[in-house]
Scaffold this motif. Sequence first.
Motif, mmCIF file in Angstrom:
data_model
loop_
_atom_site.group_PDB
_atom_site.id
_atom_site.type_symbol
_atom_site.label_atom_id
_atom_site.label_comp_id
_atom_site.label_asym_id
_atom_site.label_seq_id
_atom_site.Cartn_x
_atom_site.Cartn_y
_atom_site.Cartn_z
ATOM 1 N N ASN A 219 0.832 3.779 -2.988
ATOM 2 C CA ASN A 219 -0.191 4.766 -3.336
ATOM 3 C C ASN A 219 -0.766 5.529 -2.147
ATOM 4 O OD1 ASN A 219 -1.964 2.880 -2.207
ATOM 5 N ND2 ASN A 219 -2.344 1.933 -4.176
ATOM 6 N N TYR A 220 -0.279 5.237 -0.947
ATOM 7 C CA TYR A 220 -0.779 5.907 0.259
ATOM 8 C C TYR A 220 0.407 6.366 1.106
ATOM 9 C CZ TYR A 220 -2.577 6.467 4.986
ATOM 10 O OH TYR A 220 -2.867 6.964 6.223
ATOM 11 N N ILE B 27 1.462 8.160 -5.676
ATOM 12 C CA ILE B 27 0.675 8.334 -4.451
ATOM 13 C C ILE B 27 -0.706 8.873 -4.815
ATOM 14 C CG2 ILE B 27 0.489 9.617 -2.276
ATOM 15 C CD1 ILE B 27 2.590 7.397 -2.203
ATOM 16 N N MET C 42 -3.303 8.865 -2.254
ATOM 17 C CA MET C 42 -3.970 9.330 -1.039
ATOM 18 C C MET C 42 -2.924 9.670 0.021
ATOM 19 S SD MET C 42 -6.656 7.354 1.493
ATOM 20 C CE MET C 42 -8.016 7.390 0.331
ATOM 21 N N ASP D 203 -2.563 11.111 4.216
ATOM 22 C CA ASP D 203 -3.211 11.348 5.496
ATOM 23 C C ASP D 203 -2.426 12.418 6.227
ATOM 24 O OD1 ASP D 203 -3.144 10.754 8.596
ATOM 25 O OD2 ASP D 203 -5.055 10.007 7.873
ATOM 26 N N GLN E 151 1.380 8.558 4.854
ATOM 27 C CA GLN E 151 1.129 9.311 6.079
ATOM 28 C C GLN E 151 2.127 10.466 6.100
ATOM 29 O OE1 GLN E 151 0.124 11.085 8.834
ATOM 30 N NE2 GLN E 151 -1.049 9.219 9.142
ATOM 31 N N THR F 232 0.809 -1.222 0.000
ATOM 32 C CA THR F 232 0.000 0.000 0.000
ATOM 33 C C THR F 232 0.842 1.271 0.000
ATOM 34 O OG1 THR F 232 -0.152 -0.038 2.411
ATOM 35 C CG2 THR F 232 -1.960 -1.054 1.193
ATOM 36 N N ASN G 274 -14.038 11.487 3.502
ATOM 37 C CA ASN G 274 -12.602 11.200 3.590
ATOM 38 C C ASN G 274 -12.022 11.571 4.948
ATOM 39 O OD1 ASN G 274 -12.385 10.276 0.944
ATOM 40 N ND2 ASN G 274 -11.982 12.316 0.142
ATOM 41 N N SER H 150 -7.067 12.577 2.991
ATOM 42 C CA SER H 150 -7.866 11.826 3.946
ATOM 43 C C SER H 150 -7.384 12.142 5.358
ATOM 44 C CB SER H 150 -7.737 10.327 3.654
ATOM 45 O OG SER H 150 -8.528 9.585 4.545
#
Length: 195
Positions: A88-89, A115, A117, A119, A91, A85, A185, A157
């Motif tokens: 594409n994600y 990427i 998404m 957070d 933090q 993951t 989101n 998100s």
Amino acid sequence: MQTISIGIQNLLAPCRCACKYCLLQSCKKAVDGIDYNRGKKFAERFVRWAKEKGLPELPYYFIGYCAEYPQLFDNIAFNGSVGFTGANYMQCNGIRIRNEAETDEFTGRLKTAGIAMIDTTFFGNEEYHDRFAARAGDYEFMLRLAKSAVRRGITSSPSVVVTEENAAMLDGLIDTLAQITDLHNIHAFLPDYRG
């Protein structure tokens, strides 16, 4: 008991925040992670071993405590090569505070790297947030980063920490975040005060 997932963390990048209730207990301290390349080789071996043993797919090779380290984009590519993951994600808490131009350049590089998404975590209004994170300007930077990501087509998100201390600030914070990203989101969580 059935194993649902196994992840790999290498805590080599110190966070630039010192959050009041740090869930990873980093707080701007040097960490004892292993060299990035050595960790990557370990992750590659672990992926092969897990496949041989028929274990569930590994979800990530996470570098912590934050995503501010020289090999960030190599790690995004590595995560993509093995289906993690982290391809594409991301933090984004605790990374270096950037001005608007630097933030736009950074989110552009994230988008190009794949990427989809990010957070960012929010703790309350600006004054409370910066005090909670122990870093002046963090609240404004997290907002700037979220806005820049959305302009680039990256889903923002944000996570919102819910505590007794910030309860009265949450309606205003959610309203602010809803102006940046879709309401669905935005996620809220109760922190584990044990750190």
